[in-house]
Design a protein around this motif. Structure first.
Motif, PDB file in Angstrom:
ATOM      1  N   GLY A  56      16.733 -60.194  65.677  1.00  0.00           N
ATOM      2  CA  GLY A  56      17.342 -61.336  66.349  1.00  0.00           C
ATOM      3  C   GLY A  56      18.554 -60.983  67.178  1.00  0.00           C
ATOM      4  O   GLY A  56      18.887 -61.693  68.129  1.00  0.00           O
ATOM      5  N   ALA A  57      19.208 -59.858  66.857  1.00  0.00           N
ATOM      6  CA  ALA A  57      20.468 -59.534  67.506  1.00  0.00           C
ATOM      7  C   ALA A  57      20.314 -58.647  68.727  1.00  0.00           C
ATOM      8  O   ALA A  57      21.215 -58.576  69.562  1.00  0.00           O
ATOM      9  N   GLN A  58      19.188 -57.946  68.866  1.00  0.00           N
ATOM     10  CA  GLN A  58      19.078 -56.974  69.948  1.00  0.00           C
ATOM     11  C   GLN A  58      18.871 -57.643  71.297  1.00  0.00           C
ATOM     12  O   GLN A  58      18.178 -58.648  71.430  1.00  0.00           O
ATOM     13  N   VAL A  59      19.457 -57.057  72.291  1.00  0.00           N
ATOM     14  CA  VAL A  59      19.275 -57.501  73.676  1.00  0.00           C
ATOM     15  C   VAL A  59      18.332 -56.507  74.331  1.00  0.00           C
ATOM     16  O   VAL A  59      18.660 -55.337  74.494  1.00  0.00           O
ATOM     17  N   ARG A  60      17.162 -56.965  74.672  1.00  0.00           N
ATOM     18  CA  ARG A  60      16.165 -56.062  75.241  1.00  0.00           C
ATOM     19  C   ARG A  60      16.295 -56.050  76.764  1.00  0.00           C
ATOM     20  O   ARG A  60      16.203 -57.082  77.415  1.00  0.00           O
ATOM     21  N   PHE A 126      34.030 -50.586  74.332  1.00  0.00           N
ATOM     22  CA  PHE A 126      32.852 -51.051  73.602  1.00  0.00           C
ATOM     23  C   PHE A 126      32.215 -52.309  74.208  1.00  0.00           C
ATOM     24  O   PHE A 126      31.266 -52.834  73.648  1.00  0.00           O
ATOM     25  N   ARG A 127      32.712 -52.737  75.341  1.00  0.00           N
ATOM     26  CA  ARG A 127      32.248 -54.014  75.886  1.00  0.00           C
ATOM     27  C   ARG A 127      30.763 -54.014  76.225  1.00  0.00           C
ATOM     28  O   ARG A 127      30.099 -55.061  76.157  1.00  0.00           O
ATOM     29  N   GLN A 128      30.219 -52.867  76.567  1.00  0.00           N
ATOM     30  CA  GLN A 128      28.801 -52.800  76.936  1.00  0.00           C
ATOM     31  C   GLN A 128      27.896 -52.466  75.750  1.00  0.00           C
ATOM     32  O   GLN A 128      26.681 -52.323  75.915  1.00  0.00           O
ATOM     33  N   HIS A 129      28.463 -52.357  74.572  1.00  0.00           N
ATOM     34  CA  HIS A 129      27.642 -52.070  73.394  1.00  0.00           C
ATOM     35  C   HIS A 129      26.922 -53.329  72.922  1.00  0.00           C
ATOM     36  O   HIS A 129      27.491 -54.423  72.908  1.00  0.00           O
ATOM     37  N   ASP A 130      25.683 -53.153  72.512  1.00  0.00           N
ATOM     38  CA  ASP A 130      24.920 -54.271  71.951  1.00  0.00           C
ATOM     39  C   ASP A 130      25.213 -54.461  70.468  1.00  0.00           C
ATOM     40  O   ASP A 130      25.116 -55.568  69.954  1.00  0.00           O
ATOM     41  N   LEU A 155      35.173 -59.055  71.541  1.00  0.00           N
ATOM     42  CA  LEU A 155      33.883 -58.443  71.866  1.00  0.00           C
ATOM     43  C   LEU A 155      32.685 -59.348  71.609  1.00  0.00           C
ATOM     44  O   LEU A 155      31.770 -59.438  72.436  1.00  0.00           O
ATOM     45  N   MET A 156      32.673 -60.030  70.469  1.00  0.00           N
ATOM     46  CA  MET A 156      31.471 -60.738  70.056  1.00  0.00           C
ATOM     47  C   MET A 156      31.075 -61.884  70.989  1.00  0.00           C
ATOM     48  O   MET A 156      29.876 -62.080  71.237  1.00  0.00           O
ATOM     49  N   PRO A 157      32.015 -62.642  71.544  1.00  0.00           N
ATOM     50  CA  PRO A 157      31.594 -63.688  72.484  1.00  0.00           C
ATOM     51  C   PRO A 157      30.872 -63.140  73.707  1.00  0.00           C
ATOM     52  O   PRO A 157      30.069 -63.832  74.335  1.00  0.00           O
ATOM     53  N   GLY A 158      31.146 -61.872  74.029  1.00  0.00           N
ATOM     54  CA  GLY A 158      30.488 -61.257  75.182  1.00  0.00           C
ATOM     55  C   GLY A 158      29.117 -60.695  74.878  1.00  0.00           C
ATOM     56  O   GLY A 158      28.451 -60.165  75.774  1.00  0.00           O
ATOM     57  N   GLY A 159      28.669 -60.774  73.641  1.00  0.00           N
ATOM     58  CA  GLY A 159      27.309 -60.361  73.318  1.00  0.00           C
ATOM     59  C   GLY A 159      27.173 -59.181  72.384  1.00  0.00           C
ATOM     60  O   GLY A 159      26.055 -58.763  72.084  1.00  0.00           O
TER      61      GLY A 159
END
Length: 334
Positions: A56-60, A126-130, A155-159
């Motif tokens: 559910g958490a991964q951004v594909r 770390f902003r671009q980390h999933d 970080l978390m609000p950004g994804g």
């Protein structure tokens, strides 16, 4: 033979985020190699929860940028349990199974990164980390917890999704006094993003027998004879403690670069908490790297004075003793 006291690696902030991956001890672990204790169903349940979380958490990635949906806000999962129930195994397994960009680090490593880079640069790094995987999240230092809360809150609000683990003191097991409530209270700014899971069970490192203790002179000689003298580092506990005070903790892994085994002689009690905590972090790195190690001298039960073992940093000391016991067991088995 390698002389650790001749090494004094200098902290380089740009290197701190370079290799946040499973350590050698956990490089081969996977969800499939995790063997839940059938007497403690929460272990299997935690593995299932992690696997579901990753789906559910991964951004594909994929599709044209113009039509791609905005990255959803990050989610959180928190695993709480005692020492030696497999939390780090599960965390490393999650890293291997994750899609997208993931980083795995200890809570203390995160604190060193934020301290070295500053909050703004650390967040940007770390902003671009999933996915971030943070092992041994510590609630014993309000200042550090506040920094972590601020860091994750940006970080978390950004994804960026987060999986964190923490240790429950052995004396609290079975009493319903787990850290989940403390965790939710301390990170109240982002608590609603986290689901919490408890993992019960005994410390697998002890395997139902008495904890290991330091080696005798004869056992130490047998252990040393099995090591490669070219990559063996031999040092007294006194010299090691003095040297660790001169090396930034973020460089302890680099201090051990190229070392094949470590032998520490004449362990002694550590009444100075600064010395004791440096030693604890050194053992954490030694353990994570999977290096063979031997220790002689003071029995493990006398290394840390009672006021430390039952004080604010009790979990650090308990984890250290658990890991030392496992390393000494490995030293005897060969």
């Amino acid at each position: 033979m390698i002389d650790l006291t001749a090494r004094n690696p200098v902290p380089n902030p740009s290197d701190l985020t370079a290799e946040l991956v499973p350590s050698p001890r956990y490089r081969q672990v996977r969800f499939e190699t995790y063997h839940p204790n059938p007497d403690y169903p929460s272990q299997a349940a935690a593995r299932t929860a992690l696997q579901a979380f990753l789906k559910g958490a991964q951004v594909r990635p994929g599709g044209f940028r113009l039509f791609r949906r905005a990255k959803p806000e990050g989610r959180g999962l928190y695993l709480d349990g005692g020492f030696g129930v497999g939390k780090t195994h599960l965390l490393a397994s999650a890293w291997h199974a994750a899609q997208g960009t993931a980083a795995l680090m200890s809570f203390q490593d995160l604190m060193y990164i934020i301290g070295a880079l500053g909050m703004i640069r650390a967040v940007d790094a770390f902003r671009q980390h999933d996915l971030l995987l943070i092992d041994e999240f510590e609630l014993d230092d309000p200042g550090n917890t506040h920094m972590a809360n601020t860091f994750l809150g940006q970080l978390m609000p950004g994804g960026t999704s987060v999986i964190a683990t923490s240790n429950t003191e052995p004396g609290a097991l079975g009493q319903g006094r787990f850290n989940a409530t403390d965790f939710q209270r301390q990170i109240q700014g982002i608590a609603s993003r986290f689901d919490t899971w408890r993992i019960d069970g005994p410390d697998y490192r002890q395997r139902g027998v008495r904890p290991e203790d330091t080696l005798s002179a004869g056992e130490d000689a047998v252990w040393e004879a099995r090591q490669n003298p070219v990559t063996l580092a031999r040092i007294s506990h006194r010299d090691l403690s003095r040297h660790l005070l001169q090396v930034h903790p973020s460089r302890f892994a680099q201090l051990l670069h190229g070392v094949g085994a470590v032998g520490v002689t004449d362990l002694a009690a550590m009444p100075d908490q600064n010395v004791a905590l440096r030693f604890v972090h050194f053992i954490d790195k030694l353990y994570d790297l999977g290096l063979p190690a031997a220790f002689t001298g003071q029995s493990l039960g006398g290394l840390f004075i009672d006021t430390y073992r039952h004080g604010a940093y009790a979990k650090k000391y308990s984890r250290c003793l658990s890991r030392l016991s496992e390393v000494l067991k490995e030293a005897r088995v060969g």
